[in-house]
Design a protein around this motif. Structure first.
Motif, PDB file in Angstrom:
ATOM      1  N   GLU A 460      -2.015  49.860  -2.887  1.00  0.00           N
ATOM      2  CA  GLU A 460      -1.336  50.761  -2.043  1.00  0.00           C
ATOM      3  C   GLU A 460      -1.339  50.281  -0.616  1.00  0.00           C
ATOM      4  O   GLU A 460      -0.244  50.736   0.246  1.00  0.00           O
ATOM      5  CB  GLU A 460      -2.370  51.997  -2.011  1.00  0.00           C
ATOM      6  CG  GLU A 460      -1.799  53.407  -1.283  1.00  0.00           C
ATOM      7  CD  GLU A 460      -2.541  54.510  -1.588  1.00  0.00           C
ATOM      8  OE1 GLU A 460      -2.393  55.424  -0.812  1.00  0.00           O
ATOM      9  OE2 GLU A 460      -3.716  54.265  -2.255  1.00  0.00           O
ATOM     10  N   ARG A 461      -2.197  49.568  -0.227  1.00  0.00           N
ATOM     11  CA  ARG A 461      -2.115  48.971   1.085  1.00  0.00           C
ATOM     12  C   ARG A 461      -0.929  48.175   1.416  1.00  0.00           C
ATOM     13  O   ARG A 461      -0.215  48.182   2.244  1.00  0.00           O
ATOM     14  CB  ARG A 461      -3.355  48.218   1.420  1.00  0.00           C
ATOM     15  CG  ARG A 461      -3.570  47.735   3.195  1.00  0.00           C
ATOM     16  CD  ARG A 461      -4.960  47.064   3.021  1.00  0.00           C
ATOM     17  NE  ARG A 461      -5.008  45.785   2.330  1.00  0.00           N
ATOM     18  CZ  ARG A 461      -4.448  44.606   2.623  1.00  0.00           C
ATOM     19  NH1 ARG A 461      -3.587  44.531   3.558  1.00  0.00           N
ATOM     20  NH2 ARG A 461      -4.580  43.681   1.925  1.00  0.00           N
ATOM     21  N   ARG A 462      -0.779  47.129   0.285  1.00  0.00           N
ATOM     22  CA  ARG A 462       0.330  46.271   0.322  1.00  0.00           C
ATOM     23  C   ARG A 462       1.794  47.074   0.540  1.00  0.00           C
ATOM     24  O   ARG A 462       2.553  46.859   1.156  1.00  0.00           O
ATOM     25  CB  ARG A 462       0.501  45.486  -0.804  1.00  0.00           C
ATOM     26  CG  ARG A 462      -0.740  44.275  -0.846  1.00  0.00           C
ATOM     27  CD  ARG A 462      -0.841  43.369  -2.152  1.00  0.00           C
ATOM     28  NE  ARG A 462      -2.088  42.260  -2.087  1.00  0.00           N
ATOM     29  CZ  ARG A 462      -2.274  41.582  -2.872  1.00  0.00           C
ATOM     30  NH1 ARG A 462      -1.295  41.552  -4.075  1.00  0.00           N
ATOM     31  NH2 ARG A 462      -3.278  40.710  -2.876  1.00  0.00           N
ATOM     32  N   SER A 463       1.737  48.191  -0.458  1.00  0.00           N
ATOM     33  CA  SER A 463       3.216  48.815  -0.584  1.00  0.00           C
ATOM     34  C   SER A 463       3.323  49.536   0.928  1.00  0.00           C
ATOM     35  O   SER A 463       4.368  49.756   1.240  1.00  0.00           O
ATOM     36  CB  SER A 463       2.999  49.785  -1.659  1.00  0.00           C
ATOM     37  OG  SER A 463       1.994  50.773  -1.339  1.00  0.00           O
ATOM     38  N   ASP A 464       2.059  50.151   1.470  1.00  0.00           N
ATOM     39  CA  ASP A 464       2.532  50.532   2.680  1.00  0.00           C
ATOM     40  C   ASP A 464       2.801  49.576   3.889  1.00  0.00           C
ATOM     41  O   ASP A 464       3.615  49.854   4.564  1.00  0.00           O
ATOM     42  CB  ASP A 464       1.080  51.386   3.357  1.00  0.00           C
ATOM     43  CG  ASP A 464       0.554  52.339   2.333  1.00  0.00           C
ATOM     44  OD1 ASP A 464       1.595  53.072   1.845  1.00  0.00           O
ATOM     45  OD2 ASP A 464      -0.620  52.886   2.418  1.00  0.00           O
ATOM     46  N   LEU A 466       4.593  46.828   3.328  1.00  0.00           N
ATOM     47  CA  LEU A 466       5.878  46.581   2.924  1.00  0.00           C
ATOM     48  C   LEU A 466       6.863  47.572   3.369  1.00  0.00           C
ATOM     49  O   LEU A 466       7.757  47.156   4.053  1.00  0.00           O
ATOM     50  CB  LEU A 466       6.159  46.237   1.450  1.00  0.00           C
ATOM     51  CG  LEU A 466       5.556  44.918   1.091  1.00  0.00           C
ATOM     52  CD1 LEU A 466       5.497  44.936  -0.658  1.00  0.00           C
ATOM     53  CD2 LEU A 466       5.934  43.543   1.592  1.00  0.00           C
ATOM     54  N   HIS A 467       6.388  48.829   3.479  1.00  0.00           N
ATOM     55  CA  HIS A 467       7.500  50.017   3.748  1.00  0.00           C
ATOM     56  C   HIS A 467       7.422  50.114   5.039  1.00  0.00           C
ATOM     57  O   HIS A 467       8.563  50.265   5.807  1.00  0.00           O
ATOM     58  CB  HIS A 467       6.428  51.275   3.345  1.00  0.00           C
ATOM     59  CG  HIS A 467       7.424  52.645   3.762  1.00  0.00           C
ATOM     60  ND1 HIS A 467       8.583  52.763   3.177  1.00  0.00           N
ATOM     61  CD2 HIS A 467       7.204  53.445   4.500  1.00  0.00           C
ATOM     62  CE1 HIS A 467       9.060  53.868   3.824  1.00  0.00           C
ATOM     63  NE2 HIS A 467       8.193  54.377   4.566  1.00  0.00           N
ATOM     64  N   ALA A 468       6.334  49.755   5.917  1.00  0.00           N
ATOM     65  CA  ALA A 468       6.212  49.529   7.517  1.00  0.00           C
ATOM     66  C   ALA A 468       7.190  48.485   7.936  1.00  0.00           C
ATOM     67  O   ALA A 468       8.053  48.506   8.921  1.00  0.00           O
ATOM     68  CB  ALA A 468       4.811  49.366   7.970  1.00  0.00           C
ATOM     69  N   SER A 470       9.787  47.183   6.268  1.00  0.00           N
ATOM     70  CA  SER A 470      11.139  47.506   6.032  1.00  0.00           C
ATOM     71  C   SER A 470      11.641  48.540   7.029  1.00  0.00           C
ATOM     72  O   SER A 470      12.679  48.377   7.484  1.00  0.00           O
ATOM     73  CB  SER A 470      11.232  48.064   4.475  1.00  0.00           C
ATOM     74  OG  SER A 470      10.409  49.161   4.527  1.00  0.00           O
ATOM     75  N   THR A 471      10.708  49.470   7.302  1.00  0.00           N
ATOM     76  CA  THR A 471      11.119  50.315   8.453  1.00  0.00           C
ATOM     77  C   THR A 471      11.526  49.582   9.843  1.00  0.00           C
ATOM     78  O   THR A 471      12.499  50.041  10.577  1.00  0.00           O
ATOM     79  CB  THR A 471       9.970  51.446   8.725  1.00  0.00           C
ATOM     80  OG1 THR A 471       9.802  51.993   7.190  1.00  0.00           O
ATOM     81  CG2 THR A 471      10.513  52.375   9.540  1.00  0.00           C
ATOM     82  N   HIS A 474      14.375  47.798   9.757  1.00  0.00           N
ATOM     83  CA  HIS A 474      15.759  48.736   9.611  1.00  0.00           C
ATOM     84  C   HIS A 474      16.059  49.039  11.118  1.00  0.00           C
ATOM     85  O   HIS A 474      17.072  49.268  11.702  1.00  0.00           O
ATOM     86  CB  HIS A 474      15.578  49.851   8.684  1.00  0.00           C
ATOM     87  CG  HIS A 474      16.755  50.807   8.556  1.00  0.00           C
ATOM     88  ND1 HIS A 474      17.940  50.404   8.120  1.00  0.00           N
ATOM     89  CD2 HIS A 474      16.886  52.003   9.004  1.00  0.00           C
ATOM     90  CE1 HIS A 474      18.767  51.347   8.077  1.00  0.00           C
ATOM     91  NE2 HIS A 474      18.142  52.542   8.693  1.00  0.00           N
TER      92      HIS A 474
END
Length: 501
Positions: A460-464, A466-468, A470-471, A474
């Motif tokens: 979950e930490r890695r996914s967060d 990666l999401h940050a 990518s944001t 962008h």
């Protein structure tokens, strides 16, 4: 004359009217008698059904009262909740624990832990099966010793067993089965119903009836316990049973006591056991089957390779000491057998010495039953020494009155006491070992759960992250493309204004 004729005619008419009225009275009385007889017959037919319903209602009320008193004793309340029945759709009052979910009445297999049907007629049995199908709550169904149940009753039982989701235990001992009724019993088994235990002893299933039952078992993968004792099964019947063992790995208990399978039948069973490489039987009972020492050869070949056999009962067979010596090689290579029964097998001191070697070397063996055998001082001494070495054998059953000379009686008593003491010592050690293993297993499961939680948190930490990332990328792209976006917006607004003008 006219008056006389008139009076004669009146008398004749009166007599005719009286006869007609009497005949009408007779007819009405006959009709009344027939109606009363039909009412009595209908009442007698339905009285048995009502009596069974009353008995079931009383049993449910007593069970409910006992459960409520028990729950009140441990501090858990019960309150009523309207729920909808599964089949009728009517609102009924269910029971709900204050700390648990709601469940409808008669929807738990604990409502009828055991339902015993005594000797009833066909109509009574069909009524019971209809009620069991409607409520769908019985957990164990016992129909033993009912020879009066006919094909219609067994057909109703078969339909009920196909639909039920609760009955896991069926006992049909000492019932009359033939080529017409045994397929009716086999239908729910073939349909892979939820049945787990089947008792079908004492029904003379040898030959064609056994073949029909085996054909039904070929497509069943839910049955775990099968009792086929006292059915006069012959060696040819074990060929079909061996084919079942080859393809079925869910059957765990097979009881074939008091049959006539002999050495040839045991060889056919061993062929099926040889094919079981993962899972399979854990308990095999071959009590009183006319097995001799020759049948121990295929069994000694199967035992080292079978992955799950834990209990083997060979009691009341003519195995003798030569059979024990043949069986010794298979037992030495086996690492799963925990209980071995050799009661009344005509074993002498030579066989006891061979079994003593197995006890001293076989690690998982926990109980050996050697009662009713003529084992004397030499065999008893060997068993005592082997039991002293073994740390897993909890119970060694021997004949108490061992024949010996008067000068050896004290030594025999001392050996028996030593064997009992060794059993108590091993019992304490086994319990402590099992407790340690359970603690280690619990710790291992907790560690596995902890690692799973940590892995989930890390993922979950890695996914967060990666999401940050990518944001942020962008947002940077939007900042870099901002002048172009403004130019495009101004051009589009100018074009729209020109079109409006």
């Amino acid at each position: 004359e006219d008056d006389e004729l008139f009076r004669a005619a009146n008398s004749v008419g009166q007599r005719a009217g009286d006869e007609q009225s009497r005949s009408g009275d007779r007819l009405s009385r006959v009709v009344q008698v027939a109606q009363s007889a039909s009412r009595r017959q209908s009442r007698s037919a339905s009285s048995e059904h009502r009596r069974l319903q009353d008995a079931l209602r009383r049993a449910r009320s007593e069970k409910r009262k006992a459960r409520q008193s028990k729950l009140r004793g441990i501090g858990i309340g019960v309150q009523a909740t309207p729920v909808r029945h599964r089949q009728s759709g009517q609102l009924r009052t269910g029971r709900r624990r204050k700390d648990g979910p709601t469940r409808p009445p008669f929807a738990s297999n604990r409502d009828f832990a055991l339902f015993f049907l005594p000797v009833w007629t066909r109509q009574g049995a069909m009524a019971v099966f209809e009620m069991l199908d409607f409520y769908d709550s019985a957990h164990r169904l016992v129909l033993s010793h009912n020879p009066r149940l006919t094909g219609r009753a067994w057909l109703s039982c078969s339909r009920m067993m196909k639909k039920t989701h609760c009955i896991t235990f069926l006992d049909v001992r000492e019932c009359v089965f033939d080529d017409f009724t045994i397929p009716l019993v086999g239908r729910p088994i073939r349909a892979n119903c939820v049945l787990k235990t089947l008792h079908i002893e004492g029904n003379d299933l040898a030959g064609r009836t056994h073949l029909i039952l085996v054909a039904a078992l070929k497509t069943n993968f839910n049955l775990t316990e099968l009792f086929l004792g006292s059915n006069r099964l012959a060696p040819d019947d074990m060929v079909h049973m061996g084919s079942i063992l080859k393809m079925n790995s869910t059957l765990q208990l097979l009881d074939l006591r008091d049959n006539n399978i002999g050495d040839q039948g045991l060889s056919s069973l061993c062929e099926g056991l040889w094919e079981q490489q993962s899972g399979g039987l854990t308990t095999l009972v071959l009590w009183n089957n006319r097995i001799t020492s020759k049948g121990m050869q295929p069994l000694s070949v199967v035992l080292p390779t079978h992955p799950s056999l834990e209990t083997l009962n060979l009691g009341n067979n003519r195995i003798e000491s030569t059979g024990c010596q043949t069986l010794k090689m298979g037992l030495l290579g086996n690492r799963t057998l925990k209980r071995l029964g050799l009661v009344n097998c005509r074993i002498l001191c030579e066989g006891a010495i061979a079994l003593a070697e197995v006890i001293g070397d076989n690690k998982p063996l926990q109980r050996v039953d050697l009662r009713e055998n003529d084992i004397r001082l030499a065999g008893l001494l060997a068993l005592s020494l082997a039991h002293r070495v073994s740390r897993n054998l909890v119970r060694l059953d021997l004949k108490k009155n061992i024949r010996a000379e008067s000068r050896d009686q004290e030594l025999i008593k001392k050996l028996l006491l030593d064997i009992e003491a060794y059993g108590q010592r091993n019992k304490i050690e086994v319990e402590e070992r099992e407790a340690r293993e359970s603690v280690l297993l619990r710790q291992k499961t907790m560690e596995q759960e902890k690692t799973k939680v940590e892995e989930a948190a890390e993922q979950e930490r890695r996914s967060d992250a990666l999401h940050a990332l990518s944001t942020a990328l962008h947002a940077q792209a939007l900042v870099a493309d901002e002048p172009e976006v403004k130019e495009e917006m101004t051009t589009t607004t100018k074009e729209e204004e020109e079109e409006e003008e």
